[in-house]
Design a protein around this motif. Sequence first.
Motif, PDB file in Angstrom:
ATOM      1  N   PHE A  96       0.829  -1.194   0.000  1.00  0.00           N
ATOM      2  CA  PHE A  96       0.000   0.000   0.000  1.00  0.00           C
ATOM      3  C   PHE A  96       0.870   1.253   0.000  1.00  0.00           C
ATOM      4  N   GLY A  97       1.835   1.317   0.928  1.00  0.00           N
ATOM      5  CA  GLY A  97       2.723   2.470   0.999  1.00  0.00           C
ATOM      6  C   GLY A  97       3.529   2.641  -0.267  1.00  0.00           C
ATOM      7  N   VAL A 100       1.203   4.023  -3.064  1.00  0.00           N
ATOM      8  CA  VAL A 100       0.877   5.441  -2.933  1.00  0.00           C
ATOM      9  C   VAL A 100       2.078   6.307  -3.305  1.00  0.00           C
ATOM     10  N   ALA A 101       3.233   6.003  -2.700  1.00  0.00           N
ATOM     11  CA  ALA A 101       4.439   6.787  -2.989  1.00  0.00           C
ATOM     12  C   ALA A 101       4.842   6.657  -4.453  1.00  0.00           C
ATOM     13  N   SER A 103       2.890   5.995  -7.040  1.00  0.00           N
ATOM     14  CA  SER A 103       1.929   6.690  -7.903  1.00  0.00           C
ATOM     15  C   SER A 103       2.200   8.191  -7.929  1.00  0.00           C
ATOM     16  N   LEU A 104       2.460   8.760  -6.756  1.00  0.00           N
ATOM     17  CA  LEU A 104       2.770  10.190  -6.695  1.00  0.00           C
ATOM     18  C   LEU A 104       4.071  10.497  -7.432  1.00  0.00           C
ATOM     19  N   TRP A 146       6.299  -0.645   6.183  1.00  0.00           N
ATOM     20  CA  TRP A 146       5.610   0.502   6.769  1.00  0.00           C
ATOM     21  C   TRP A 146       6.172   0.870   8.127  1.00  0.00           C
TER      22      TRP A 146
END
Length: 317
Positions: A96-97, A100-101, A103-104, A146
């Motif tokens: 998940f982390g 997100v990172a 994708s940004l 995480w």
Amino acid sequence: MALEEGHSVEGSAFGQSGDGWAAWWSHPGPQRTRIRGYAGYIAVLTVLFLLPITQLLVHAAQSELHSHILLVPFIAAYLLSIQKGQPLAPLSTSFFGAGVAGSLAAAALFAGIGWRSNLSLNDGLALLTLAFVGFLAAGGFLFLGWRWMVANAFPAAFLIFMVPLPDAVVDGLEKASALASADAAAFYFRLTGTPVFRQGMVFELPGIALQVAQECSGIRSSLVLFITSLIASHLFLRSPWRRLVLVAFVIPLGILRNGFRILVIGLLCVHVGPHMINSPIHHKGGPLFFALSLIPFTLVLWWLRHQEQRRILRGGG
């Protein structure tokens, strides 16, 4: 939701006192494999971003505002090496982390590549550097997990200062800082009883008129002071609200410092001669006034730390 997998580590603590960087290699075999994997990931990522990284280093070396970028990776590495006395954060995988990172970071990369012809060199490098830092974070979540990223959030987040401030942000900060500094200077002139007539950013003094230009905003010194406050609060304070107080204090401190600099230059022009407008104290006096601002900064840091230690000794928070 993060998928946590991997082996926990028993009987040791990452970064405990005396371990330093050797703690990285004190993990059991599967954990060391993750660390080697992340090291290889960083090496490959650096090669892929070698051109923008090289351009960033040249840009930072030639820029007064962004010269601190050259030191950011070394400071982050030092902050990571002194993470002592913390419980071990087991190495694992957080998809998940990483997602997100990543994708940004990908969004920043595509924006930097797609719009680079329409952007200034500084803004293009800001997007590409943001992508690089984002992919570093994504790799951290992927290889270390995480919990490790949260436990080492400050050194990891500190890398954001590698990203140059976009031109629009710099322009806005300079205008706001110059106006606030002019207001502070006007207060100082009234306090000293100096005859002055102010029209916006222009001060008419006996024998000379001074204009507070946007270039006189002192934004570079204020940025360095802000970064210094973040590091000092992390190293010397434990309470979140005391850390916030120290960081917030540097904002008015930077304005008052720059206003004081304008006052000194104005008084020199009035009492010594108008030629003092071209003196070294005007064009090269920034480090001197920055050093002066460290005096109240250090006093406030000492007071906050002293109050915190007294409260801890009394059994408080």
